[in-house]
Design a protein around this motif. Structure first.
Motif, short mmCIF file in Angstrom:
data_model
loop_
_atom_site.label_atom_id
_atom_site.label_comp_id
_atom_site.label_asym_id
_atom_site.label_seq_id
_atom_site.Cartn_x
_atom_site.Cartn_y
_atom_site.Cartn_z
N TRP A 52 0.78 -1.23 0.00
CA TRP A 52 0.00 0.00 0.00
C TRP A 52 0.81 1.28 0.00
N GLY A 53 1.78 1.35 0.85
CA GLY A 53 2.45 2.62 1.11
C GLY A 53 1.97 3.16 2.45
N GLY A 54 2.50 4.28 2.85
CA GLY A 54 2.32 4.81 4.20
C GLY A 54 0.91 5.10 4.68
N TRP A 55 0.15 5.91 3.97
CA TRP A 55 -1.16 6.33 4.47
C TRP A 55 -2.17 5.19 4.60
N PRO A 56 -2.30 4.33 3.61
CA PRO A 56 -3.23 3.21 3.79
C PRO A 56 -2.79 2.26 4.91
N GLN A 57 -1.48 2.04 5.03
CA GLN A 57 -0.99 1.20 6.12
C GLN A 57 -1.33 1.81 7.47
N LEU A 58 -1.15 3.12 7.57
CA LEU A 58 -1.50 3.81 8.80
C LEU A 58 -2.99 3.70 9.07
N THR A 59 -3.81 3.82 8.04
CA THR A 59 -5.27 3.71 8.19
C THR A 59 -5.65 2.35 8.78
N VAL A 60 -5.09 1.29 8.23
CA VAL A 60 -5.41 -0.06 8.71
C VAL A 60 -4.87 -0.26 10.13
N ALA A 61 -3.68 0.23 10.41
CA ALA A 61 -3.11 0.11 11.75
C ALA A 61 -3.96 0.86 12.78
N LEU A 62 -4.40 2.06 12.42
CA LEU A 62 -5.26 2.83 13.33
C LEU A 62 -6.62 2.15 13.51
N ALA A 63 -7.13 1.54 12.45
CA ALA A 63 -8.40 0.80 12.57
C ALA A 63 -8.24 -0.37 13.54
N ALA A 64 -7.10 -1.05 13.48
CA ALA A 64 -6.85 -2.16 14.41
C ALA A 64 -6.79 -1.66 15.85
N CYS A 65 -6.11 -0.56 16.07
CA CYS A 65 -6.03 0.02 17.42
C CYS A 65 -7.40 0.50 17.88
N ALA A 66 -8.15 1.14 16.99
CA ALA A 66 -9.49 1.63 17.32
C ALA A 66 -10.41 0.46 17.65
N GLY A 67 -10.28 -0.64 16.89
CA GLY A 67 -11.09 -1.83 17.17
C GLY A 67 -10.83 -2.36 18.56
#
Length: 186
Positions: free
Chosen positions: A150-165
């Motif tokens: 993906w690159g940085g921003w999408p990876q960050l989005t998925v990582a933040l979604a995991a933390c938010a979950g």
């Protein structure tokens, strides 16, 4: 000598023509465009096996989860079917030959977020353990990061979604047998 008239070779030795420069193209924008298309092509190629791996893993986990908690069968099957439908939809949407790199990135990122949401929802509904939720979200995040370039921003989005979950789960019905801080730092 004018830089506009010079034909400069890119890494694959394809020359940037005078016409490309007149359209506003540069060697750098040409490289970025090719990188975006190659990344999207790789993501589209990886998605079917990544989705199949997710579904298979969820199925294997069902053996253990439902052995310990047979009363969760209905919710488990519902969440599994929802995830399978999301995977199928993402694979179908990324098969178009006219799919833009940005749309491919959006579809695969949303799939990662949706599957993390499903895992969180399952743990909130049953209620599950915090450790199981943390592992589920973490495995999804790592799996997507390894499978999809993906690159940085999408990876960050998925990582933040995991933390938010994990946060949503711990603030609702999910109980952890260890400190929540340990779950987040792990």
């Amino acid at each position: 000598q004018s830089g506009l008239l010079a034909a400069r070779a890119t890494d694959d030795r394809r020359a940037l023509t005078i016409t490309d420069v007149a359209r506003g193209g540069t060697v750098e924008s040409d490289r970025q465009d090719r990188y975006a298309h190659q990344t999207a092509a790789t993501a589209c190629a990886q998605l079917p096996w990544a989705a199949a791996t997710f579904i298979a893993t969820y199925g294997v986990v069902a053996v253990f989860e439902l052995f310990l908690h047979p009363e969760r069968l209905g919710i488990y099957v519902t969440i599994l079917c929802l995830g399978a439908c999301e995977c199928l939809l993402a694979v179908v949407l990324t098969r178009s030959p006219t799919l833009s790199p940005a749309r491919c990135l959006l579809i695969t990122t949303l799939l990662g977020v949706a599957l993390i949401f499903n895992t969180t929802l399952y743990h909130v509904l049953v209620p599950g353990g915090g450790e199981g939720l943390a592992h589920g979200d973490l495995y999804l995040m790592i799996g997507f990061l390894a499978a999809i370039p993906w690159g940085g921003w999408p990876q960050l989005t998925v990582a933040l979604a995991a933390c938010a979950g994990l946060v949503v789960g711990l603030l609702t019905t999910v109980q952890a047998s260890v400190s929540s801080g340990i779950l987040f730092s792990g």
